[in-house]
Design an enzyme around this catalytic site. Structure first.
Site, PDB file in Angstrom:
ATOM      1  N   HIS A  72       0.836  -1.197   0.000  1.00  0.00           N
ATOM      2  CA  HIS A  72       0.000   0.000   0.000  1.00  0.00           C
ATOM      3  C   HIS A  72       0.867   1.241   0.000  1.00  0.00           C
ATOM      4  CE1 HIS A  72       0.832  -1.082   4.213  1.00  0.00           C
ATOM      5  NE2 HIS A  72       0.894   0.218   4.427  1.00  0.00           N
ATOM      6  N   CYS A 196       1.131  -1.535  16.998  1.00  0.00           N
ATOM      7  CA  CYS A 196       2.296  -2.021  16.271  1.00  0.00           C
ATOM      8  C   CYS A 196       3.080  -0.812  15.767  1.00  0.00           C
ATOM      9  CB  CYS A 196       1.884  -2.933  15.114  1.00  0.00           C
ATOM     10  SG  CYS A 196       0.882  -2.135  13.843  1.00  0.00           S
TER      11      CYS A 196
END
Length: 680
Positions: A72, A196
């Protein structure tokens, strides 16, 4: 809990679906999917878009595991948020943590300015990917229209066969609401926080995995996702009513103190994705051991713990880099303001009287004095902020007061940034120990606001004033004198050494050590226009710019030595190198480390050594060519960067040319064994 589909509605059309993606090579697969976006008018420049995708891939792998890849990027070449999907029979390696090639590949393309849209797309998609019914349906879909309908959240136009495993998981998902309702009548109640490093995929995949696991166990769970798509904190009443908490994270949990006193399972985020059922069971076991759990308000202080299995040296590096990251904005603002003041009013502006009573709106001298005094004030926060956030990284908010106070004392006694590091570590570990004290319930309420700040500030103040402050100050004075006295071969050797460190791992530990040293010694420069510490910063930035610039030049002058994908990466590397982003060379190093890394080291050593030899200076800790007007001896500085770039290019071309001569490439008509021609 169910996911709304509005975030992904309309992203994909059947023309953007490839159910027979042929290439096994990642770059070839990305090109095949990108070509579909171009054909549909959703991407205007194929090569430019692929360069943006490659730059994102260089930051961190986009392989999620379980056969899923999510490449992405945000790109100015994208006309509207879009998704291209490919299904590969052989699989494509996206460097997933489980080593499994991706057979389901989701290419997400968002316009450059659509930050919220881009992140919402990723968050919604990541959650849905944890549902085996969703991924199973995509693996079994027989037509592009069925895939597009599934991803867009629409009703599939035809029945989609699903595996038994997927059907079972879908049934479990359908019973989530029932299970949560039962849990509200006395069952196990849990809260969780997931995060994360990028705050995108694993954050939301872990959240969804925990929700599904809790439903299977008949428990109720609410998850706070501390990700890039925005965070909605858990309410105090929700936390107070919980029996236990699960932290699945690879970065520090924000406001951990809210969960004090709760039985805690603390693991890395990947464990949340892959072992959610085990984590729910562990939490239930902790509640049983604690006698059933206490659903009451708790004291706002908690003892952080490091992720399981992390080495103490890794934790120490994390603590120090946290402090440095919070210090850098003060270095940048203060350094640039002082440099601008010198440019406007000359170096004598350092002795100008305070602008409080001597400011003339029409005088450039007054404006220069104001800039200098503001920059100098900003510099005064460097060491306290460094110390405070080193302590915060260790023991969370409770350690901030002692860390900042210790940093201020370090400045007062002349111990500088070395003293700030010592005071931050001392404050953090002291408070971490104090948090774990078993004190009477009556005292718990005042521990974080009175007892811990009082005792920790006093202890760290004593340490810095009486015990270690003077020896560290002497060491700092010696370091400052050494840096300011650097000349000739000594200066060049230091520049060469720092250059080698910057290029050896291109953003890794050695690179960060060299950069942190340069940023730290900026605090010793004061108002001296040609301090040795300013030369160190200039040498480090020059050395960090040359690896990506050298690789970009190499792909331009010897195109045949590089693959089409590497040539695309070379276009992005021009901008990354010019902006002092050394990581722009990582794609080349990953593909051919034995030739690219030595070439980068040779070029960076050249640039660092020449920058020191030329006496170039730099107050800003970042910026590349964009801060060129504020660099001392800018022309010679550019010469140093150019020389390092040329050396990098020459070495990598030589080494790759020798490789080609030793092992001639196959003819254009030949297809390597086990490979399929790239889809076009």
């Amino acid at each position: 809990m169910t996911d709304t589909m509005s975030e992904t509605s309309g992203l994909i059309t059947p023309a953007l679906v490839d159910l027979h993606l042929a290439p096994e090579d990642k770059n070839e697969a990305l090109r095949a999917l990108a070509q579909r976006l171009v054909a549909e008018g959703r991407v205007t420049d194929l090569d430019g878009f692929l360069a943006d995708v490659a730059a994102r891939e260089a930051q961190a792998p986009t392989g999620m595991g379980d056969g899923i890849g999510i490449p992405h990027c945000r790109s100015p070449h994208v006309t509207q948020p879009s998704l291209a999907f490919g299904r590969s029979a052989r699989g494509v390696d996206f460097d997933a943590p489980d080593g499994r090639p991706a057979d389901l590949i989701f290419m997400i393309a968002a316009p450059a300015g659509a930050d919220d849209t881009h992140l919402q797309i990723l968050a919604a998609l990541a959650r849905r990917l944890m549902d085996p019914a969703f991924t199973g349906a995509l693996r079994d879909a027989e037509s592009p229209s069925a895939v597009a309908a599934r991803i867009n959240g629409e009703e599939a136009p035809a029945a989609v066969p699903e595996t038994a495993e997927a059907s079972e998981a879908y049934a479990a998902l359908r019973t989530t609401a029932v299970a949560q309702g039962a849990a509200s009548d006395g069952g196990l109640r849990l809260v969780a926080v997931t995060s994360c490093p990028t705050g995108i995929a694993h954050t939301y995949m872990a959240a969804k995995a925990l929700e599904l696991a809790a439903a299977r166990a008949g428990a109720r769970i609410q998850v706070e996702t501390q990700g890039s798509a925005g965070t909605t904190p858990l309410g105090p009443e929700v936390i107070a009513a919980a029996d236990a908490v699960i932290f699945a994270h690879d970065v520090e949990i924000r406001d951990r103190a809210r969960f004090a006193g709760k039985p805690t399972v603390d693991v890395g985020v990947k464990a949340g994705v892959n072992r959610a059922d085990d984590l729910i069971a562990q939490a239930a076991g902790l509640v049983t051991e604690a006698g059933g759990g206490a659903r009451t308000a708790t004291t706002p202080v908690a003892a952080p713990s490091a992720p399981a299995g992390e080495h103490w040296a890794q934790r120490l590096r994390t603590y120090l880099m946290t402090g440095v990251s919070y210090m850098i904005p003060f270095v940048a603002a203060g350094g640039l303001l002082i440099a601008l003041a010198f440019a406007m009013g000359g170096y004598q502006i350092a002795s100008a009287p305070s602008v409080l009573g001597h400011f003339d709106w029409t005088s450039s001298h007054s404006w220069a004095a104001m800039l200098f005094q503001t920059g100098k004030t900003s510099f005064g926060f460097l060491v306290p902020v460094l110390s405070g956030y080193v302590a915060w990284a260790i023991a969370d908010r409770a350690a901030l007061a002692a860390g900042i106070a210790g940093g201020a004392v370090s400045v007062a006694v002349g111990a500088g940034f070395l003293g700030g590091i010592v005071s931050g570590l001392a404050a953090g570990f002291l408070v971490l120990w104090m948090i774990r004290w078993n004190v009477p319930r009556a005292i718990k309420g005042i521990m974080p606001v009175v007892v811990i700040p009082l005792l920790s500030v006093a202890a760290v103040g004593f340490l810095m004033f009486v015990v270690v402050g003077s020896p560290i100050a002497s060491a700092m004075n010696g370091l400052t004198d050494w840096l300011n006295g650097l000349s000739g071969s000594n200066a060049i050797l230091l520049g060469v050494l720092l250059g080698a460190m910057m290029a050896f791992d291109m953003g890794g530990p050695l690179n960060k050590v060299a950069y942190t040293f340069a940023a730290g010694v900026l605090t010793t420069a004061g108002t001296t226009p040609d301090a040795g510490s300013l030369k160190v910063m200039a040498a480090v930035m020059a050395a960090g710019m040359t690896p990506p610039l050298g690789m970009a030049l190499a792909t331009a002058v010897r195109r045949r030595l590089f693959t089409p994908e590497e040539r695309e990466n070379g276009k992005a590397a021009w901008v990354l190198g010019a902006s002092f982003i050394t990581e722009g060379a990582i794609p080349f190093a990953a593909a051919d480390p034995l030739r690219v890394i030595p070439a980068g080291i040779a070029g960076s050593m050249t640039a660092g050594g020449l920058a020191m030899a030329f006496g170039s200076t730099l107050r800003a800790p970042h910026g590349g060519i964009w801060v060129l007007p504020l660099i001392g001896s800018p022309f010679l500085y550019l010469v140093a960067v150019a020389a390092g770039t040329v050396v990098t290019t020459a070495v990598v071309v030589l080494l790759k040319g020798m490789q080609k001569s030793a092992a001639p490439a196959p003819s254009a008509s030949a297809t390597p064994a086990g490979k399929q021609p790239a889809a076009v």
